[in-house]
Write an enzyme that holds these catalytic residues in place. Structure first.
Site, mmCIF file in Angstrom:
data_model
loop_
_atom_site.group_PDB
_atom_site.id
_atom_site.type_symbol
_atom_site.label_atom_id
_atom_site.label_comp_id
_atom_site.label_asym_id
_atom_site.label_seq_id
_atom_site.Cartn_x
_atom_site.Cartn_y
_atom_site.Cartn_z
ATOM 1 N N SER A 8 26.875 39.331 34.432
ATOM 2 C CA SER A 8 25.526 39.057 34.954
ATOM 3 C C SER A 8 25.066 37.745 34.339
ATOM 4 O O SER A 8 25.565 37.333 33.288
ATOM 5 C CB SER A 8 24.567 40.207 34.629
ATOM 6 O OG SER A 8 24.673 40.582 33.273
ATOM 7 N N GLU A 10 21.732 35.188 33.323
ATOM 8 C CA GLU A 10 20.282 35.101 33.074
ATOM 9 C C GLU A 10 19.795 33.664 33.291
ATOM 10 O O GLU A 10 20.441 32.710 32.854
ATOM 11 C CB GLU A 10 19.993 35.551 31.635
ATOM 12 C CG GLU A 10 18.512 35.579 31.321
ATOM 13 C CD GLU A 10 18.244 36.235 29.975
ATOM 14 O OE1 GLU A 10 18.730 37.362 29.738
ATOM 15 O OE2 GLU A 10 17.531 35.611 29.169
ATOM 16 N N ASP A 102 7.223 38.184 22.696
ATOM 17 C CA ASP A 102 6.738 37.571 21.459
ATOM 18 C C ASP A 102 5.411 36.889 21.731
ATOM 19 O O ASP A 102 5.166 36.434 22.842
ATOM 20 C CB ASP A 102 7.749 36.529 20.954
ATOM 21 C CG ASP A 102 9.020 37.196 20.458
ATOM 22 O OD1 ASP A 102 8.924 38.319 19.922
ATOM 23 O OD2 ASP A 102 10.096 36.609 20.621
ATOM 24 N N PHE A 219 17.261 28.625 17.215
ATOM 25 C CA PHE A 219 16.907 29.860 17.915
ATOM 26 C C PHE A 219 17.500 31.057 17.170
ATOM 27 O O PHE A 219 16.835 32.068 16.949
ATOM 28 C CB PHE A 219 17.469 29.755 19.334
ATOM 29 C CG PHE A 219 16.887 30.728 20.304
ATOM 30 C CD1 PHE A 219 15.803 30.389 21.096
ATOM 31 C CD2 PHE A 219 17.443 31.995 20.445
ATOM 32 C CE1 PHE A 219 15.271 31.304 21.993
ATOM 33 C CE2 PHE A 219 16.910 32.911 21.343
ATOM 34 C CZ PHE A 219 15.821 32.564 22.123
ATOM 35 N N HIS A 269 26.940 39.668 29.734
ATOM 36 C CA HIS A 269 25.726 39.015 30.257
ATOM 37 C C HIS A 269 25.681 37.596 29.686
ATOM 38 O O HIS A 269 25.763 37.412 28.467
ATOM 39 C CB HIS A 269 24.514 39.821 29.781
ATOM 40 C CG HIS A 269 23.189 39.341 30.284
ATOM 41 N ND1 HIS A 269 22.746 39.566 31.568
ATOM 42 C CD2 HIS A 269 22.188 38.641 29.670
ATOM 43 C CE1 HIS A 269 21.538 39.050 31.724
ATOM 44 N NE2 HIS A 269 21.178 38.475 30.587
HETATM 45 C C1 LIG Z 1 18.245 40.374 26.678
HETATM 46 C C2 LIG Z 1 16.924 39.828 26.167
HETATM 47 C C3 LIG Z 1 16.029 39.268 27.082
HETATM 48 C C4 LIG Z 1 14.794 38.771 26.648
HETATM 49 N N1 LIG Z 1 13.925 38.232 27.574
HETATM 50 C C5 LIG Z 1 12.698 37.837 27.190
HETATM 51 C C6 LIG Z 1 11.751 37.333 28.145
HETATM 52 O O1 LIG Z 1 12.040 37.227 29.337
HETATM 53 N N2 LIG Z 1 10.517 36.965 27.697
HETATM 54 C C7 LIG Z 1 10.165 37.074 26.381
HETATM 55 O O2 LIG Z 1 9.019 36.731 26.043
HETATM 56 N N3 LIG Z 1 11.033 37.534 25.455
HETATM 57 C C8 LIG Z 1 12.289 37.914 25.825
HETATM 58 N N4 LIG Z 1 13.167 38.404 24.881
HETATM 59 C C9 LIG Z 1 12.772 38.412 23.470
HETATM 60 C C10 LIG Z 1 12.029 39.706 23.064
HETATM 61 O O3 LIG Z 1 10.826 39.816 23.767
HETATM 62 C C11 LIG Z 1 11.778 39.611 21.573
HETATM 63 O O4 LIG Z 1 12.988 39.637 20.878
HETATM 64 C C12 LIG Z 1 10.795 40.604 20.980
HETATM 65 O O5 LIG Z 1 10.473 40.185 19.634
HETATM 66 C C13 LIG Z 1 11.321 42.021 20.900
HETATM 67 O O6 LIG Z 1 11.353 42.583 22.122
HETATM 68 P P1 LIG Z 1 11.881 44.106 22.325
HETATM 69 O O7 LIG Z 1 11.747 44.400 23.753
HETATM 70 O O8 LIG Z 1 13.170 44.297 21.667
HETATM 71 O O9 LIG Z 1 10.736 44.870 21.493
HETATM 72 P P2 LIG Z 1 10.631 46.355 20.936
HETATM 73 O O10 LIG Z 1 11.757 47.211 21.363
HETATM 74 O O11 LIG Z 1 9.248 46.834 21.209
HETATM 75 O O12 LIG Z 1 10.812 46.117 19.361
HETATM 76 C C14 LIG Z 1 10.146 45.040 18.710
HETATM 77 C C15 LIG Z 1 10.043 45.318 17.222
HETATM 78 O O13 LIG Z 1 9.021 46.284 16.981
HETATM 79 C C16 LIG Z 1 9.552 47.378 16.263
HETATM 80 N N5 LIG Z 1 8.825 48.544 16.769
HETATM 81 C C17 LIG Z 1 9.083 49.271 17.881
HETATM 82 N N6 LIG Z 1 8.155 50.239 18.004
HETATM 83 C C18 LIG Z 1 7.305 50.126 16.983
HETATM 84 C C19 LIG Z 1 6.117 50.812 16.539
HETATM 85 N N7 LIG Z 1 5.641 51.843 17.210
HETATM 86 N N8 LIG Z 1 5.486 50.376 15.429
HETATM 87 C C20 LIG Z 1 5.938 49.307 14.730
HETATM 88 N N9 LIG Z 1 7.062 48.627 15.082
HETATM 89 C C21 LIG Z 1 7.717 49.020 16.189
HETATM 90 C C22 LIG Z 1 11.061 47.362 16.556
HETATM 91 O O14 LIG Z 1 11.849 47.983 15.561
HETATM 92 C C23 LIG Z 1 11.314 45.871 16.579
HETATM 93 O O15 LIG Z 1 11.418 45.331 15.288
HETATM 94 C C24 LIG Z 1 14.438 38.844 25.270
HETATM 95 C C25 LIG Z 1 15.345 39.389 24.348
HETATM 96 C C26 LIG Z 1 16.577 39.868 24.778
HETATM 97 C C27 LIG Z 1 17.555 40.420 23.777
#
Ligand SMILES: Cc1cc2nc3c(=O)[nH]c(=O)nc-3n(C[C@H](O)[C@H](O)[C@H](O)COP(=O)(O)OP(=O)(O)OC[C@H]3O[C@@H](n4cnc5c(N)ncnc54)[C@H](O)[C@@H]3O)c2cc1C
Length: 298
Positions: A8, A10, A102, A219, A269
């Site tokens: 895939s 991105e 973020d 990064f 990916h």
């Molecule tokens: C494949 C991929 C695609 C991405 N695409 C984008 C994009 O399009 N746009 C963008 O802005 N970013 C993108 N990101 C970056 C991502 O948004 C960041 O890495 C972000 O910091 C974490 O996202 P997550 O979905 O893993 O968050 P989560 O799964 O919510 O986790 C984030 C952090 O919070 C902690 N956590 C979870 N639940 C709780 C809770 N209840 N209390 C306290 N802490 C908690 C977790 O352990 C972790 O450290 C991408 C990352 C990847 C790997």
């Protein structure tokens, strides 16, 4: 015979005419490789909301390749996010990459990539797991989520982070796509730990073909991706030599993918950064040929 993985790609939503042309030139070269899906990112703080929508829907309409929209929790209420998701469903998009996102970067160095200083929106989905649950209520989307073989930078521990991934999968995510990494052993250990924790969803490695080594390091530092010494040495001194760098980049990514495939990975990916050259070359060396070529050869 070595197995041929599915792939895939991105992309990010382009800005301006030149960016748009570059993206579509890449899509025209990558689409014939027959990816299982493509995905389009969502800019920090929802800054690309319209552009992501336009890009995802156009790719799916013009190429017929299933396209996934990335969606984040940042700076929006639940109602706003649900409305975006509904609009995707109505536009025929069936796959969402559900992320926390973020915060936009602040002048004092907080925020931005890596997410330090993230504060959930008071009326929003706080974390990716909440977004996955919300999306399940909106429609029957296929949902992918993020995973971090070297642990998310804000997680208090690797176990807490893995538990978070498990909760995202239990909430309905059917695939985890990893942050890019260069230490294959870290990925393989993470995959073992995920299996031991009862995570059944496939952990898909995210591969970054290196087009700019300094940027990848910058990064990587923010996202907890270690740069092994041997890897840094390979790229050392190549900043002004793009041709050699490109060949080195292709070789290391192919080696990485081959090792992962030998370890049972069946889907890779690629973070294309809207460029096609390296990804096309890497795919070819993995045995993935444009469908037209394959048909002609048959
Ligand atoms: C494949 C991929 C695609 C991405 N695409 C984008 C994009 O399009 N746009 C963008 O802005 N970013 C993108 N990101 C970056 C991502 O948004 C960041 O890495 C972000 O910091 C974490 O996202 P997550 O979905 O893993 O968050 P989560 O799964 O919510 O986790 C984030 C952090 O919070 C902690 N956590 C979870 N639940 C709780 C809770 N209840 N209390 C306290 N802490 C908690 C977790 O352990 C972790 O450290 C991408 C990352 C990847 C790997």
């Amino acid at each position: 015979m070595t197995a041929v993985p599915s792939v895939s790609f991105e992309f990010f939503p382009p800005k301006g005419e030149k960016g748009e042309e570059a993206l579509w030139a890449s899509i025209r070269r990558l689409a014939p490789l027959g990816p299982a899906f493509v995905s389009v990112t969502y800019g920090a703080g929802g800054s690309t909301r319209e552009r992501t929508h336009a890009t995802v829907t156009r790719i799916q309409a013009e190429t017929g390749i299933p396209a996934a929209a990335h969606l984040t929790c940042v700076a929006a209420t639940r109602e706003e996010i649900d409305a975006i998701a509904r609009a995707y469903w109505e536009a025929g998009i069936r796959h969402i990459v559900a992320l926390r996102g973020d915060p936009p970067p602040n002048a004092d160095g907080t925020g931005g990539l890596g997410g330090r200083g993230y504060v959930p929106h008071p009326g929003g989905y706080a974390y990716a797991v909440d977004l996955v649950e919300g999306l399940r209520r909106v429609a029957d989307f296929e949902i992918s989520v993020a995973a971090f073989p070297e642990t998310h930078p804000e997680a208090p521990s690797a176990d807490v982070d893995l538990d978070n991934l498990k909760r995202k999968c239990d909430a309905g995510a059917t695939r985890a796509i990893t942050q890019f990494f260069f230490d294959d052993d870290a990925f393989l250990r993470f995959r073992d730990r995920a299996a031991a924790a009862g995570i059944r969803a496939p952990i898909v490695p995210g591969i970054l073909p290196i087009t700019n080594f300094a940027k990848a390091v910058e990064f990587g530092e923010k996202c907890n991706c270690a740069i092994p010494a041997w890897f840094a040495e390979l790229f050392d001194g190549l900043d002004g030599d793009p041709e050699t760098r490109q060949m080195v980049a292709a070789k290391v990514a192919v080696d990485q993918c081959r090792r992962l495939v030998a370890e049972g990975v069946d889907h890779v990916h690629f973070y294309t950064l809207n460029r096609s050259e390296l990804t096309v070359a890497i795919c070819r060396m993995l045995g993935i040929r444009p469908k037209a070529d394959a048909a002609a050869a048959a």
